[in-house]
Design an enzyme around this catalytic site. Structure first.
Site, PDB file in Angstrom:
ATOM      1  N   LYS A  94       7.379 -13.584  -4.043  1.00  0.00           N
ATOM      2  CA  LYS A  94       7.371 -12.389  -4.892  1.00  0.00           C
ATOM      3  C   LYS A  94       8.557 -12.427  -5.837  1.00  0.00           C
ATOM      4  O   LYS A  94       9.647 -12.888  -5.476  1.00  0.00           O
ATOM      5  CB  LYS A  94       7.465 -11.121  -4.031  1.00  0.00           C
ATOM      6  CG  LYS A  94       6.865  -9.896  -4.699  1.00  0.00           C
ATOM      7  CD  LYS A  94       5.352  -9.940  -4.650  1.00  0.00           C
ATOM      8  CE  LYS A  94       4.733  -8.670  -5.194  1.00  0.00           C
ATOM      9  NZ  LYS A  94       3.274  -8.665  -5.043  1.00  0.00           N
ATOM     10  N   GLY A 192      -6.317   7.525  -7.386  1.00  0.00           N
ATOM     11  CA  GLY A 192      -5.850   6.506  -8.318  1.00  0.00           C
ATOM     12  C   GLY A 192      -7.042   5.848  -8.983  1.00  0.00           C
ATOM     13  O   GLY A 192      -7.738   5.045  -8.363  1.00  0.00           O
ATOM     14  N   GLY A 194      -7.136   3.992 -11.966  1.00  0.00           N
ATOM     15  CA  GLY A 194      -6.813   3.018 -12.995  1.00  0.00           C
ATOM     16  C   GLY A 194      -7.887   1.950 -13.028  1.00  0.00           C
ATOM     17  O   GLY A 194      -9.021   2.180 -12.585  1.00  0.00           O
ATOM     18  N   VAL A 196      -8.506  -0.725 -11.255  1.00  0.00           N
ATOM     19  CA  VAL A 196      -9.104  -1.082  -9.968  1.00  0.00           C
ATOM     20  C   VAL A 196      -9.831   0.108  -9.353  1.00  0.00           C
ATOM     21  O   VAL A 196     -11.007   0.019  -8.986  1.00  0.00           O
ATOM     22  CB  VAL A 196      -8.038  -1.621  -8.998  1.00  0.00           C
ATOM     23  CG1 VAL A 196      -8.634  -1.824  -7.606  1.00  0.00           C
ATOM     24  CG2 VAL A 196      -7.471  -2.934  -9.503  1.00  0.00           C
TER      25      VAL A 196
END
Length: 368
Positions: A94, A192, A194, A196
Site C-alpha cells: 500500500k 454510499g 458513488g 461502485v
C-alpha cells in the site's frame, strides 16, 4: 570525524516501523519525499510470498506521519490477505500520500510518486484508492510500468469490476442466509452511491430488489431516487434501516459496538473498506447472528481486474469469471464459519494466512 552521540538512540518511538503496533513482519517500508512537489508518502510492502505486492495508493490529509504509517502498515497487510483469497499471484502492499486530494494534489506530485515507485523495481505495484482517480494513475504510469488500473494495462478503471464482485457477494450471502441467491423482493440499503455503490444498486434493482439509499452527496442520492425509485435515508440512519441487507459502500468503520446493536438487517455485504471499527466487532456481529461478508473478500473485483490484466488486453471474459468467483469464495467462508461457529472475519483471516503459509512452504521446497 563525527562527534559521538551524547545519548543512546531510542527505538521505542511508535512511529518507527519495527516497533509500530501494526508492524507484522513487513518486508519493506519506504518513506518517499520530494521537496519540489511537496510529496510526502509512505509505501509499505507486507508480503511477497505469492508475488509482487499489489495495492492501491491512498491520498489523505493525515494529521501526522504516525497516522500515515499506521494506515500504510495496516492496509498493506490487508492487501496480502485480499490478494491471497482472490487467488492472485500477488502479495500485499500500500502507498499513502500525506496530502489533501481536493486542494494539494498536483501533476508534479504524482510524477514524483511515480518515480519513487519505479525505484522499487517492481516489488510494489500501485493502483487507485481513496483520493486517487484513474486519471491520476495515468500520470503516475508515465514514470513507471508498475501501475495498474490504467489504459496501458488494458482494462482501465477497476470500479465496474469491484461492483460486480460485490453484487456476486450479495447473492452468495442471500443464498447462505435465505436459501436462494435471487435478490427479487429483498430489501437492500446501499450506503454510499458513488461509482461502485450506484452500480451495485442498479444490478440489485434489475433483479427486483427494493432499494433504500444514503449518500452525503445530494446529486448521487437524487440520481438513485429518480432512476431506481429508491427510498432516501440519512447517512447516519442507514445502518438502522428495516431491511434484509445493509450494503456499506462509502467510508469504513461503519460497524461499531453502537451501530451493531442498532442494525436490523440479517446480512451486511458491501464495498467499503475496513468496515469493522475493531476486530472485536466481527465477534459482535457473529453473536447477533448477522452474516457479514468480509470487506476485503467481497470488494476484491477491482484488484482482480488489475492483477490479471495484461498490456493490450481488450477481452475481459477471464477477468469477469474470476470476479464472479468471489461469490464462491464467500460461500466457503460462510460454510466454514457456520461449521466452526466462528465469526466470518476470523475465518477469512485464517484462510488467507493458510494460503500464504502454503506459498512459503512451496517456495522453501523450490529453493531447497
Amino acid at each position: 570525524m563525527n562527534a559521538p552521540m551524547t545519548k543512546p538512540l531510542s527505538i521505542s518511538n511508535p512511529h518507527t516501523p519495527f516497533d509500530h503496533p501494526e508492524f507484522d513482519g513487513h518486508e519493506q517500508v519506504v518513506f518517499a519525499n520530494d521537496t519540489a512537489s511537496s510529496l510526502q508518502a509512505i509505501i509499505a510492502v507486507h508480503d511477497t510470498t505469492l508475488g509482487p505486492a499489489l495495492g492501491g495508493c491512498r491520498m489523505w490529509p493525515y494529521a501526522n506521519s504516525g497516522e500515515a504509517l499506521t494506515d500504510a502498515l495496516r492496509l498493506s497487510k490487508g492487501m496480502s490477505y485480499k490478494n491471497a483469497l482472490a487467488g492472485l499471484p500477488m502479495g500485499g502492499g500500500k502507498a499513502v500520500v500525506i496530502a489533501d486530494a481536493k486542494t494539494q494534489k498536483t501533476p508534479e506530485m504524482l510524477v514524483a510518486l511515480g518515480r519513487h515507485i519505479d525505484r522499487m523495481a517492481g516489488s510494489y505495484i500501485t493502483a487507485e484508492d481513496v483520493g486517487m482517480s484513474d486519471r491520476d494513475l495515468e500520470i503516475i504510469s508515465t514514470q513507471t510500468a508498475h501501475a495498474g488500473g490504467t489504459k496501458a494495462r488494458g482494462l482501465g478503471n477497476p470500479s465496474p469490476y469491484t461492483a460486480q464482485g460485490v453484487y456476486m457477494g450479495l447473492k452468495a450471502a442471500a443464498r447462505h442466509k435465505f436459501g436462494s441467491s435471487n435478490l427479487k423482493g429483498l430489501r437492500i440499503c446501499v450506503k454510499g452511491t458513488g461509482s461502485v455503490g450506484a452500480t451495485v444498486a442498479r444490478l440489485a434493482h434489475a433483479e427486483g430488489a427494493k432499494l433504500w439509499v444514503a449518500d452525503v452527496y445530494k446529486p448521487n442520492l437524487e440520481r438513485m431516487v429518480n432512476e431506481l425509485g429508491a427510498t432516501q435515508v440519512e447517512t447516519s440512519e442507514a445502518h438502522k434501516a428495516d431491511v434484509d441487507i445493509f450494503a456499506p459502500c462509502a467510508l469504513g468503520a461503519d460497524l461499531t459496538p453502537k451501530t451493531i446493536r442498532e442494525i436490523k438487517a440479517s446480512i451486511i455485504s458491501g464495498a467499503a473498506n475496513n468496515q469493522l471499527a475493531s476486530p472485536d466487532d466481527g465477534e459482535a456481529l457473529h453473536q447477533r447472528g448477522i452474516l457479514w461478508a468480509p470487506d476485503y473478500v467481497i470488494n476484491a473485483g477491482g484488484v482482480i481486474s488489475i492483477g490479471l490484466a495484461k498490456p493490450g488486453d481488450t477481452d475481459d471474459t477471464y477477468v469477469r469469471q474470476q470476479v464472479d468467483a468471489i461469490g464462491d469464495t464467500l460461500t466457503k467462508i460462510f460454510d466454514r464459519a457456520a461449521k466452526e461457529n466462528q465469526p466470518t472475519s476470523l475465518i477469512a483471516d485464517h484462510m488467507a494466512m493458510e494460503i500464504i503459509a502454503a506459498g512459503k512452504d512451496k517456495k522453501a521446497m523450490t529453493d531447497a
